[in-house]
Design an enzyme around this catalytic site. Structure first.
Site, PDB file in Angstrom:
ATOM      1  N   ASN A  72      43.682  37.533  43.218  1.00  0.00           N
ATOM      2  CA  ASN A  72      42.814  37.970  44.306  1.00  0.00           C
ATOM      3  C   ASN A  72      42.417  36.802  45.189  1.00  0.00           C
ATOM      4  O   ASN A  72      42.186  35.693  44.717  1.00  0.00           O
ATOM      5  CB  ASN A  72      41.603  38.775  43.809  1.00  0.00           C
ATOM      6  CG  ASN A  72      40.829  38.122  42.689  1.00  0.00           C
ATOM      7  OD1 ASN A  72      41.369  37.375  41.891  1.00  0.00           O
ATOM      8  ND2 ASN A  72      39.541  38.401  42.630  1.00  0.00           N
ATOM      9  N   GLU A  74      39.712  36.094  48.014  1.00  0.00           N
ATOM     10  CA  GLU A  74      38.503  36.611  48.664  1.00  0.00           C
ATOM     11  C   GLU A  74      38.255  35.924  50.002  1.00  0.00           C
ATOM     12  O   GLU A  74      38.987  35.006  50.385  1.00  0.00           O
ATOM     13  CB  GLU A  74      37.320  36.468  47.699  1.00  0.00           C
ATOM     14  CG  GLU A  74      37.540  37.318  46.446  1.00  0.00           C
ATOM     15  CD  GLU A  74      36.342  37.374  45.514  1.00  0.00           C
ATOM     16  OE1 GLU A  74      35.395  36.581  45.671  1.00  0.00           O
ATOM     17  OE2 GLU A  74      36.377  38.243  44.616  1.00  0.00           O
ATOM     18  N   CYS A  83      43.121  42.152  46.813  1.00  0.00           N
ATOM     19  CA  CYS A  83      43.310  42.233  45.354  1.00  0.00           C
ATOM     20  C   CYS A  83      44.593  41.523  44.915  1.00  0.00           C
ATOM     21  O   CYS A  83      45.564  41.428  45.680  1.00  0.00           O
ATOM     22  CB  CYS A  83      43.440  43.691  44.921  1.00  0.00           C
ATOM     23  SG  CYS A  83      41.962  44.675  45.098  1.00  0.00           S
ATOM     24  N   GLU A  85      46.900  42.567  42.819  1.00  0.00           N
ATOM     25  CA  GLU A  85      48.099  43.412  42.738  1.00  0.00           C
ATOM     26  C   GLU A  85      48.813  43.511  44.078  1.00  0.00           C
ATOM     27  O   GLU A  85      50.036  43.493  44.148  1.00  0.00           O
ATOM     28  CB  GLU A  85      47.714  44.827  42.263  1.00  0.00           C
ATOM     29  CG  GLU A  85      47.116  44.871  40.859  1.00  0.00           C
ATOM     30  CD  GLU A  85      45.607  44.724  40.838  1.00  0.00           C
ATOM     31  OE1 GLU A  85      45.047  44.004  41.700  1.00  0.00           O
ATOM     32  OE2 GLU A  85      44.966  45.321  39.962  1.00  0.00           O
ATOM     33  N   CYS A 122      42.857  49.048  41.253  1.00  0.00           N
ATOM     34  CA  CYS A 122      41.989  49.895  42.072  1.00  0.00           C
ATOM     35  C   CYS A 122      42.829  50.947  42.792  1.00  0.00           C
ATOM     36  O   CYS A 122      44.069  50.883  42.808  1.00  0.00           O
ATOM     37  CB  CYS A 122      41.200  49.042  43.073  1.00  0.00           C
ATOM     38  SG  CYS A 122      42.151  48.561  44.522  1.00  0.00           S
ATOM     39  N   CYS A 125      45.309  49.693  45.412  1.00  0.00           N
ATOM     40  CA  CYS A 125      46.464  49.002  44.805  1.00  0.00           C
ATOM     41  C   CYS A 125      47.419  50.016  44.177  1.00  0.00           C
ATOM     42  O   CYS A 125      48.640  49.840  44.238  1.00  0.00           O
ATOM     43  CB  CYS A 125      45.998  47.987  43.773  1.00  0.00           C
ATOM     44  SG  CYS A 125      45.263  46.521  44.537  1.00  0.00           S
TER      45      CYS A 125
HETATM   46  N1  THU Z   1      40.187  43.071  42.303  1.00  0.00           N
HETATM   47  C1  THU Z   1      41.530  42.912  42.146  1.00  0.00           C
HETATM   48  O1  THU Z   1      42.087  41.839  42.435  1.00  0.00           O
HETATM   49  N2  THU Z   1      42.227  43.952  41.661  1.00  0.00           N
HETATM   50  C2  THU Z   1      41.699  45.149  41.311  1.00  0.00           C
HETATM   51  O2  THU Z   1      42.447  46.076  40.994  1.00  0.00           O
HETATM   52  C3  THU Z   1      40.250  45.329  41.304  1.00  0.00           C
HETATM   53  C4  THU Z   1      39.480  44.287  41.992  1.00  0.00           C
HETATM   54  C5  THU Z   1      39.409  41.943  42.870  1.00  0.00           C
HETATM   55  C6  THU Z   1      38.903  42.192  44.248  1.00  0.00           C
HETATM   56  C7  THU Z   1      37.719  41.251  44.293  1.00  0.00           C
HETATM   57  O3  THU Z   1      38.183  39.956  44.696  1.00  0.00           O
HETATM   58  C8  THU Z   1      37.240  41.171  42.863  1.00  0.00           C
HETATM   59  O4  THU Z   1      38.295  41.685  42.063  1.00  0.00           O
HETATM   60  C9  THU Z   1      35.975  41.961  42.598  1.00  0.00           C
HETATM   61  O5  THU Z   1      36.109  43.273  43.040  1.00  0.00           O
END
Ligand code: THU
Length: 170
Positions: A72, A74, A83, A85, A122, A125
């Site tokens: 991820n 940010e 994310c 994925e 999520c 994704c």
């Molecule tokens: N996140 C992912 O990378 N993948 C997911 O399937 C769920 C959430 C990340 C997004 C964000 O940077 C952090 O987790 C908190 O939500």
């Protein structure tokens, strides 16, 4: 799909089920899957997650044996982050346009909390990964865990997305 909707015409209710295999430890996975998780963990540890402090790593296995990872990323403008994925699948798709994806391994950890239950992809994704599964006409296995604890394996993106949307609807 036509057959399914024809059936709906005659039935009031129907049920969907998702088969999931639960493992107690990575040692119960195949060697190939263990290697995929090793790569996902390396990716997770390089995540850029200064805001949520929740690091996610994804490792994608292609049918030619190549592993592509992502984590991820940010952003100070929170919704501009992405994310793990989707970073991984877009990295793979951009590098290998005609790729066939076999499996995706996902792992998450946090500096704030203990992530000891499996972290599935999520919704956005799931949809993004499903695009590739639909196009390649071969299921993509999804295997996910926290930092520790149980591991869950499902057989396809379709099984995580009943009534999924794809290009056949357009
Ligand atoms: N996140 C992912 O990378 N993948 C997911 O399937 C769920 C959430 C990340 C997004 C964000 O940077 C952090 O987790 C908190 O939500």
């Amino acid at each position: 799909m036509t057959a399914f909707f024809d059936q709906l015409f005659y039935m009031k209710e129907t049920n969907f089920s998702t088969k999931a295999t639960v493992y107690n430890d990575v040692s119960e996975l195949t060697k190939e899957e263990q290697r995929l998780f090793e790569n996902a963990i390396i990716a997770r540890n390089k995540a850029y997650a200064p805001y949520s402090k929740f690091s996610v790593g994804a490792a994608i296995l292609l049918d030619n044996g190549t592993i592509v990872t992502g984590n991820n990323q940010e952003n100070a403008a929170y919704p501009s982050g992405m994310c793990a994925e989707r970073v991984a699948i877009w990295k793979a798709g951009s590098e290998f346009p005609n790729m066939v994806v076999k499996k995706v391994a996902i792992t998450a950890s946090s500096t704030e909390i203990k992530v000891d239950k499996p972290v599935g992809p999520c919704g956005a994704c799931r949809q993004t990964l499903y695009e590739y599964e639909f196009n390649q006409k071969e299921p993509i296995e999804v295997i996910f865990m926290g930092e520790t604890g149980k591991i869950i394996k499902v057989q396809s993106l379709a099984s995580l997305l009943p009534f999924s949307f794809d290009s056949s609807h357009l």
